[in-house]
Design an enzyme around this catalytic site. Sequence first.
Site, PDB file in Angstrom:
ATOM      1  N   ASP A  37       0.838  -1.201   0.000  1.00  0.00           N
ATOM      2  CA  ASP A  37       0.000   0.000   0.000  1.00  0.00           C
ATOM      3  C   ASP A  37       0.877   1.256   0.000  1.00  0.00           C
ATOM      4  OD1 ASP A  37      -1.921  -1.871   0.225  1.00  0.00           O
ATOM      5  OD2 ASP A  37      -2.731  -1.181   2.157  1.00  0.00           O
ATOM      6  N   GLU A  39       3.879   1.609  -1.200  1.00  0.00           N
ATOM      7  CA  GLU A  39       4.474   1.795  -2.517  1.00  0.00           C
ATOM      8  C   GLU A  39       3.452   2.426  -3.469  1.00  0.00           C
ATOM      9  OE1 GLU A  39       7.443   1.545  -3.341  1.00  0.00           O
ATOM     10  OE2 GLU A  39       7.533   1.287  -5.520  1.00  0.00           O
ATOM     11  N   TYR A  40       2.216   1.955  -3.371  1.00  0.00           N
ATOM     12  CA  TYR A  40       1.152   2.508  -4.202  1.00  0.00           C
ATOM     13  C   TYR A  40       0.978   4.001  -3.899  1.00  0.00           C
ATOM     14  CZ  TYR A  40      -3.313   3.279  -6.498  1.00  0.00           C
ATOM     15  OH  TYR A  40      -4.298   3.784  -7.307  1.00  0.00           O
ATOM     16  N   ASP A  41       0.899   4.301  -2.591  1.00  0.00           N
ATOM     17  CA  ASP A  41       0.693   5.699  -2.185  1.00  0.00           C
ATOM     18  C   ASP A  41       1.828   6.591  -2.690  1.00  0.00           C
ATOM     19  OD1 ASP A  41      -1.566   4.885  -0.949  1.00  0.00           O
ATOM     20  OD2 ASP A  41      -0.723   4.868   1.082  1.00  0.00           O
ATOM     21  N   LEU A  86     -35.978  -8.953 -14.354  1.00  0.00           N
ATOM     22  CA  LEU A  86     -35.965 -10.401 -14.556  1.00  0.00           C
ATOM     23  C   LEU A  86     -37.214 -11.039 -13.978  1.00  0.00           C
ATOM     24  CD1 LEU A  86     -32.293 -11.226 -13.506  1.00  0.00           C
ATOM     25  CD2 LEU A  86     -33.253 -11.544 -15.783  1.00  0.00           C
ATOM     26  N   GLU A 117     -25.065 -17.299 -12.959  1.00  0.00           N
ATOM     27  CA  GLU A 117     -24.258 -16.365 -12.151  1.00  0.00           C
ATOM     28  C   GLU A 117     -25.012 -16.096 -10.857  1.00  0.00           C
ATOM     29  OE1 GLU A 117     -24.695 -13.029 -14.666  1.00  0.00           O
ATOM     30  OE2 GLU A 117     -23.814 -14.076 -16.380  1.00  0.00           O
ATOM     31  N   LYS A 119     -26.961 -13.873  -8.256  1.00  0.00           N
ATOM     32  CA  LYS A 119     -27.708 -12.627  -8.380  1.00  0.00           C
ATOM     33  C   LYS A 119     -27.227 -11.686  -7.279  1.00  0.00           C
ATOM     34  CE  LYS A 119     -32.344 -10.926  -9.158  1.00  0.00           C
ATOM     35  NZ  LYS A 119     -32.354  -9.764  -8.267  1.00  0.00           N
ATOM     36  N   ASP A 121     -27.162  -8.543  -4.904  1.00  0.00           N
ATOM     37  CA  ASP A 121     -28.217  -7.732  -4.308  1.00  0.00           C
ATOM     38  C   ASP A 121     -27.699  -6.319  -4.089  1.00  0.00           C
ATOM     39  OD1 ASP A 121     -30.758  -7.481  -3.529  1.00  0.00           O
ATOM     40  OD2 ASP A 121     -30.531  -8.444  -1.572  1.00  0.00           O
ATOM     41  N   ARG A 140     -30.275   2.525 -13.077  1.00  0.00           N
ATOM     42  CA  ARG A 140     -31.279   1.892 -13.921  1.00  0.00           C
ATOM     43  C   ARG A 140     -32.530   2.763 -14.042  1.00  0.00           C
ATOM     44  NH1 ARG A 140     -35.528  -1.519 -12.700  1.00  0.00           N
ATOM     45  NH2 ARG A 140     -36.083  -2.951 -14.359  1.00  0.00           N
ATOM     46  N   GLU A 178     -23.772  -4.610 -11.281  1.00  0.00           N
ATOM     47  CA  GLU A 178     -24.393  -4.308  -9.998  1.00  0.00           C
ATOM     48  C   GLU A 178     -23.353  -3.696  -9.063  1.00  0.00           C
ATOM     49  OE1 GLU A 178     -27.495  -5.285 -10.223  1.00  0.00           O
ATOM     50  OE2 GLU A 178     -28.329  -5.418  -8.195  1.00  0.00           O
ATOM     51  N   TYR A 230     -22.203  -7.932 -15.536  1.00  0.00           N
ATOM     52  CA  TYR A 230     -22.813  -9.165 -16.032  1.00  0.00           C
ATOM     53  C   TYR A 230     -23.633  -8.985 -17.307  1.00  0.00           C
ATOM     54  CZ  TYR A 230     -26.413  -6.918 -13.182  1.00  0.00           C
ATOM     55  OH  TYR A 230     -27.261  -6.006 -12.624  1.00  0.00           O
ATOM     56  N   LYS A 318     -34.777 -17.592  -7.282  1.00  0.00           N
ATOM     57  CA  LYS A 318     -34.631 -16.998  -5.951  1.00  0.00           C
ATOM     58  C   LYS A 318     -34.432 -18.101  -4.919  1.00  0.00           C
ATOM     59  CE  LYS A 318     -35.366 -12.506  -6.413  1.00  0.00           C
ATOM     60  NZ  LYS A 318     -36.229 -11.774  -5.563  1.00  0.00           N
ATOM     61  N   CYS A 412     -43.685  -9.264  37.284  1.00  0.00           N
ATOM     62  CA  CYS A 412     -43.406 -10.452  36.482  1.00  0.00           C
ATOM     63  C   CYS A 412     -44.718 -11.019  35.946  1.00  0.00           C
ATOM     64  CB  CYS A 412     -42.699 -11.492  37.343  1.00  0.00           C
ATOM     65  SG  CYS A 412     -42.571 -13.090  36.537  1.00  0.00           S
ATOM     66  N   CYS A 415     -45.400 -14.579  37.865  1.00  0.00           N
ATOM     67  CA  CYS A 415     -45.680 -14.713  39.294  1.00  0.00           C
ATOM     68  C   CYS A 415     -46.114 -13.409  39.954  1.00  0.00           C
ATOM     69  CB  CYS A 415     -44.463 -15.284  40.012  1.00  0.00           C
ATOM     70  SG  CYS A 415     -43.118 -14.104  40.131  1.00  0.00           S
ATOM     71  N   CYS A 430     -36.954 -10.939  37.174  1.00  0.00           N
ATOM     72  CA  CYS A 430     -38.017 -11.118  38.157  1.00  0.00           C
ATOM     73  C   CYS A 430     -37.357 -11.640  39.426  1.00  0.00           C
ATOM     74  CB  CYS A 430     -39.008 -12.147  37.630  1.00  0.00           C
ATOM     75  SG  CYS A 430     -39.939 -12.940  38.938  1.00  0.00           S
ATOM     76  N   CYS A 435     -41.507 -18.101  41.420  1.00  0.00           N
ATOM     77  CA  CYS A 435     -41.864 -17.893  40.019  1.00  0.00           C
ATOM     78  C   CYS A 435     -41.825 -19.219  39.261  1.00  0.00           C
ATOM     79  CB  CYS A 435     -40.892 -16.885  39.406  1.00  0.00           C
ATOM     80  SG  CYS A 435     -41.265 -16.471  37.710  1.00  0.00           S
TER      81      CYS A 435
HETATM   82  S1  IVH Z   1     -29.001  -9.750 -15.770  1.00  0.00           S
HETATM   83  C1  IVH Z   1     -32.288  -8.610 -18.594  1.00  0.00           C
HETATM   84  N1  IVH Z   1     -27.383 -10.758 -13.955  1.00  0.00           N
HETATM   85  O1  IVH Z   1     -31.249  -8.238 -10.802  1.00  0.00           O
HETATM   86  C2  IVH Z   1     -31.420  -9.106 -17.533  1.00  0.00           C
HETATM   87  N2  IVH Z   1     -28.988  -9.157 -13.303  1.00  0.00           N
HETATM   88  O2  IVH Z   1     -34.140  -8.563 -10.937  1.00  0.00           O
HETATM   89  C3  IVH Z   1     -30.782  -8.023 -16.817  1.00  0.00           C
HETATM   90  N3  IVH Z   1     -28.901  -8.581 -10.928  1.00  0.00           N
HETATM   91  O3  IVH Z   1     -31.994  -5.344 -12.590  1.00  0.00           O
HETATM   92  C4  IVH Z   1     -30.136  -8.433 -15.592  1.00  0.00           C
HETATM   93  N4  IVH Z   1     -27.204  -9.874 -10.401  1.00  0.00           N
HETATM   94  O4  IVH Z   1     -29.997  -5.309 -10.959  1.00  0.00           O
HETATM   95  C5  IVH Z   1     -28.406  -9.922 -14.227  1.00  0.00           C
HETATM   96  N5  IVH Z   1     -25.869 -11.681 -12.460  1.00  0.00           N
HETATM   97  C6  IVH Z   1     -26.873 -10.850 -12.717  1.00  0.00           C
HETATM   98  C7  IVH Z   1     -27.460 -10.056 -11.717  1.00  0.00           C
HETATM   99  C8  IVH Z   1     -28.521  -9.223 -12.039  1.00  0.00           C
HETATM  100  C9  IVH Z   1     -28.069  -8.994  -9.947  1.00  0.00           C
HETATM  101  C10 IVH Z   1     -30.013  -7.605 -10.726  1.00  0.00           C
HETATM  102  C11 IVH Z   1     -30.060  -6.492 -11.729  1.00  0.00           C
HETATM  103  C12 IVH Z   1     -31.425  -6.578 -12.338  1.00  0.00           C
HETATM  104  C13 IVH Z   1     -32.179  -7.327 -11.324  1.00  0.00           C
HETATM  105  C14 IVH Z   1     -33.351  -8.016 -11.930  1.00  0.00           C
END
Ligand code: IVH
Length: 673
Positions: A37, A39-41, A86, A117, A119, A121, A140, A178, A230, A318, A412, A415, A430, A435
Site C-alpha cells: 500500500d 508503494e502505491y501511495d 428479470l 451467475e 444474483k 443484491d 437503472r 451491480e 454481467y 430466488k 413479572c 408470578c 423477576c 416464580c
Molecule cells: S441480468 C435482462 N445478472 O437483478 C437481464 N442481473 O431482478 C438483466 N442482478 O436489474 C439483468 N445480479 O440489478 C443480471 N448476475 C446478474 C445479476 C442481475 C443482480 C439484478 C439487476 C437486475 C435485477 C433483476
Amino acid sequence: MTDKIPKDIKQGIEKLVKELTYHCYRYYVLDSPVISDEEYDRLYLHLKELEEKYHYILPDSPTQRVGASPLDKFEKVRHTEPMLSLDNAFSHDEVREFDTRVKRFLKSDEDIEYTVEPKYDGLAIELTYRNGLLYRASTRGDGYEGEDVTQNIRTIKSVPLKIEGGGEIPDEIDIRGEVYMDIDEFEALNKEREKKGEPLFANPRNAAAGSVRQLDPSITAARKLHLACYGIGAVTGMEFKSQREFIKWLEKARFPIPAIVKREKGIQKIINIIGELEEKRRTFSFETDGSVIKVNDFDLQRLLGIKTREPRWAIAYKFPAHQGTTRIKEILPSVGRTGVITPVAVFEPVRIGGVTVSRSTLHNWDEMERKDIKVGDTVVVERAGDVIPHVVTVIKDKRAGKEQPFPIPERCPVCGSKVVREEGEVAVRCVGLNCAAQVQERIRHFASRGAMDIEGLGEKNVELLYSRGLIRLFVDMYRLKKEYLLDLPRFAEKSAQNLIDAIEKSKHTTLSRFLYALGIIHVGEYAAKLLAKNFEKLEDLYRVKPERIMEIRQMGEKIAYSISDFFNDPENIKTLDTLKSLGLNITNPDFAGKKKEKLPLEGLTFVITGTLSKPRDEVENLIESLGGHASSSVSKSTNYLIVGEEPGSKLQKAKALGVKTLSYEDLLKIIGK
Ligand code: IVH
C-alpha cells in the site's frame, strides 16, 4: 499547452497512470496486489505532483476518481437499450418450466446452453465507454431513464476508467453491472453510524444504493463499494456471440465479473449448479438472494426477445427467502429459567424460507429501543438457516401513528413479583422465588451441593418432576410425597424414599446455607454468611432496607439492593412463610450478635499509648473481638487508656480528662486471660 511539456515527462506521467491503474486492478478486481500500500501511495503522490506541476492530466488518471464537487441534482440519462428486469422462479420446477418455455419458443427439442451467475443484491448501473474511456455511469431508474451518477461511480476503484487488457475495444459499449457492498463493510458502516446517532441501513443493498445516490461524491468515495459486471446494452464496433464470450472479454478488459459464472447444456445440470451456488452463498463476502440463468447464445437471446419488461431468455432463481415482512401483533414478556425477562414479538404469521414464523425474541429492552420497535410496527424478519428468526428492522414508512412502545413491565407476568433492572445492566429480572418460570433453575440451585445438598434432586430429576407437573412452584419441593415419586420412571421404592428423606433432612438447616440456597442475585456463599452473621433470624431480613445491608462492611450497593428487592417482595415473603409452615426449621450459629450480651468489653472504648508487649493492632483486634471499641485518640468518652513503654501525650490528656489508665497486663486480667 501540453505541447510544451517535455516528452519524457509526458511519457513518465502516462507510464505512472498505466502502472497505478494496473495495481488498482490487481488490488480491487483480482484481490491480489503485487506491491505494498505504501508503494502505491508513493507512486500516486508522485503522479499527483507531476500532474499539478505540468498540468497534464489524463482522463483515466487514478487521481481523477475523487475530488469532483457536490451536485445540486442528478441529470437524467436515457438508456440506449432499456435496462430490463428479470422474471423470478421460486422452485426448481419453475426453472424447468422456464426451460420448457424457451424450447417451445425456439421450437427446439435440443438441450439449451445456459449460463448461471449469482444474483447480486445491489444497485444496477450502466457504464458507457466511448473509445475505451468511461464516458458516463447511470442508474437503472425506471429501466428507460436513469440518473447520471458518473462522478460517484468513478470513485469505485474496481470500475475501469479505461478499457485495457490489450483486447479488442468497441467504439461504444454499454456495460451493465451491480454496485454492491460486502456484508462486513455494511456491518462496519452501520456500527459507525450507530455511534454517530445516524439512521442505520436496513441491508447491504440499501447501503449500496444510498451510497451511490449521493450528491456529494466524497461520501460515495468513503464507502467501500464493489462492482460486478454481467450484462451488455448497446454496442458498436464489435460483436459478441454469447454471454460466455462477453464475460471472457470483460475479464480480459479488466472489469470485475461475478464471482462465479458457469455454463452448461441442459436444464438438469443448471439445476445442479444453482444447488451448489446456494450451498456456497454463505462463503460469499456479498449478499445474494438467488442465481441468474441466461441463455448463453446471443442469437438465441435475440430470437427469444422480450415479453414486456423481462427478457424471455433469462430468469432469476430466488433462493428460499431469508427475510419476510410482517406486523407485530403484540409483544409479550417472557420469563426465562434464571428470571431474566425477554420481550418476545408475536407476528402475523409469515412464511420465510418454507417455514412459518409467528414469533421472535427481541432480546432485551436496549435492543428494542435501538431498533425503535413498537407494537403494531411492520418489520423485516430474517430467518437464516438454523438461526432463530430475528427482527432486522422496522419499516417506519408503514407507521400509522397508533404503534405503541412496550415498556419494561413492573411485575413479572408469571408470578406477579417485582421486576428489577440493575443500573448499567441490560437484563431485566423477576425477583420471584416462587416464580413458576424459574422453578427448575431455582430448585436445582437450592438442592445443589454448596446449598442445601439434597441428594437425588439434580438437574435430571428436577426436569422429570417438572415435566410431570409435580413441581410448578418453589414450595412444591416440600410437598412431594413418596407415592408421587413411585409413579415416575426413574424411581423405585428405595430411591423414592431416599429423596423424600433427603428433602426432609434439608428442612433443618442453617440460615447462611438457606440464604445462599435461595439464589438471590449476587448472594454467593460468602455474602450469605455475612448476612447470617448480622441477622439473627430469617424474619429479620423481611422488608429490609438497602441502607441497612450497606452498613455491613463488604456489602456494596448492588448486592444491598438485590437483597432488599428480594425481601421486599410480598410474594417472596409469602413463599418463605409457606416453607416454614411446611416444616422448615432454620438455626443460625453464625449470628455474631448473640454472643454480644456476654462480651466482657461491650460498650467500652479503649485507647493505646506507648509500646505494648504485643503489636498494637493485635491488641486492638482483641478489644474489638470482645465487644470493645479501639479508638486512636483520647476524649471524654474514652473509658480506659492502655499505657505501654514510652507513652506519648495521650497519657497527659487522659489524666487531664480523668480517664482511667491500665497496663496491658491489667487488661488481660479483666478479661480473664
Ligand atoms: S441480468 C435482462 N445478472 O437483478 C437481464 N442481473 O431482478 C438483466 N442482478 O436489474 C439483468 N445480479 O440489478 C443480471 N448476475 C446478474 C445479476 C442481475 C443482480 C439484478 C439487476 C437486475 C435485477 C433483476
